[in-house]
Design an enzyme around this catalytic site. Structure first.
Site, PDB file in Angstrom:
ATOM      1  N   SER A  12     -36.230   5.682  18.619  1.00 44.76           N
ATOM      2  CA  SER A  12     -36.587   6.897  17.887  1.00 44.76           C
ATOM      3  C   SER A  12     -35.947   8.096  18.575  1.00 44.76           C
ATOM      4  O   SER A  12     -35.701   8.065  19.787  1.00 44.76           O
ATOM      5  CB  SER A  12     -38.109   7.084  17.866  1.00 44.76           C
ATOM      6  OG  SER A  12     -38.472   8.377  17.414  1.00 44.76           O
ATOM      7  N   TYR A  46     -45.756   7.270  23.003  1.00 46.89           N
ATOM      8  CA  TYR A  46     -44.799   6.777  22.012  1.00 46.89           C
ATOM      9  C   TYR A  46     -43.370   7.108  22.446  1.00 46.89           C
ATOM     10  O   TYR A  46     -42.492   6.234  22.471  1.00 46.89           O
ATOM     11  CB  TYR A  46     -45.094   7.394  20.652  1.00 46.89           C
ATOM     12  CG  TYR A  46     -44.123   6.997  19.563  1.00 46.89           C
ATOM     13  CD1 TYR A  46     -44.220   5.748  18.952  1.00 46.89           C
ATOM     14  CD2 TYR A  46     -43.109   7.867  19.152  1.00 46.89           C
ATOM     15  CE1 TYR A  46     -43.328   5.375  17.956  1.00 46.89           C
ATOM     16  CE2 TYR A  46     -42.218   7.494  18.159  1.00 46.89           C
ATOM     17  CZ  TYR A  46     -42.329   6.257  17.561  1.00 46.89           C
ATOM     18  OH  TYR A  46     -41.443   5.897  16.574  1.00 46.89           O
TER      19      TYR A  46
END
Length: 258
Positions: free
Chosen positions: A143, A156
């Site tokens: 990501s 995350y």
């Protein structure tokens, strides 16, 4: 198990995290492009529904990627059923907002287990078999959150930063055995995970648009597949700024007490 064959067959690909979001959209897109798709996720019903959309092209292989032994078993089963894998896209992942205000080691561990360890569990058998054969392609879903530490995305972002580092470290070695290792860094994509967000998501795109960008990137041979282009520019500019300037920007993203 009935496997369609023909001149349009491109090979066999294994996609984890295939029951929803980007993984699901990518499974459908690659199947329509002529790939045989081994689709893995925890939900048996969701995988069966996916397979029914492209019968003879998509084959369900239920799996919890946090189960190391189970992941190896599924990998072996796919290769017994469908033949040697030509490509894998490791897209299984989870997300929960966290940071200094509400940090929980347990929450962090849940993301580490799926996003990082789950990827490692699949990477081991894939690298072993592909490097022995001297061919293959592995793409890992990370990501743009892995580029910069952003408020609300502590754990995350840490897992995605680890995946970026991992792939960069192993790519030169894998290439020695003719195995391509690629990293996928999406921006905001409209999926069940991002639906949890209660803040504006700039440059949001659909899962289908993300799947199209990934397919194009995989075909191009680029190491990093990052999209959409506006997010690519924004996140890389932020990453290039001096830390004092970055923190001046990210402090504005802090939400009081939560």
């Amino acid at each position: 198990m009935s496997v369609m064959t023909g001149k349009d067959a491109k090979g066999t690909v294994w996609i984890t995290g295939a029951s929803s979001g980007i993984g699901r959209a990518l499974a459908l897109r690659l199947a329509r492009s002529g790939w045989h798709v081994a689709a893995s996720a925890r939900s048996v019903e969701a995988l069966e529904a996916l397979a029914n959309e492209q019968a003879g092209r998509i084959f369900p292989y239920p799996l919890d990627v946090t189960d190391m032994a189970g992941t190896k078993r599924v990998h072996r089963q796919i290769e017994r059923d469908l033949g040697a894998l030509d490509m894998a896209v490791l897209a299984a992942g989870t997300y929960k907002r966290d940071g200094a205000f509400d940090f929980s080691a347990e929450t962090a561990q849940s993301m580490i287990s799926v996003n990082l360890q789950g990827t490692l569990n699949a990477l081991e058998p894939l690298l072993e078999t592909m490097m022995q054969r001297g061919r293959g392609k592995i793409a890992v879903m990370a990501s743009v959150a892995g580029y910069n530490g952003l408020p609300g995305g502590a754990s995350y972002g840490a897992t995605k930063a680890a995946l970026n580092n991992l792939c960069e470290a192993m790519k030169p070695e894998a290439e020695r055995r003719n195995v391509s290792l690629n990293i996928i860094n999406p921006g905001f994509v409209d999926t069940p995970l991002t639906a949890r967000n209660d803040f504006p998501m700039p440059f949001l795109i659909s899962a289908e648009e993300a799947a199209a960008a990934i397919e194009e990137g995989l075909d191009s041979g680029r190491y990093e597949i990052i999209f959409p282009w506006k997010m690519k520019i924004a996140i890389k500019l932020l990453h290039a700024l001096p830390s004092a300037v970055r923190f001046a920007i990210t402090r504005k993203l802090v939400r009081d007490g939560n």
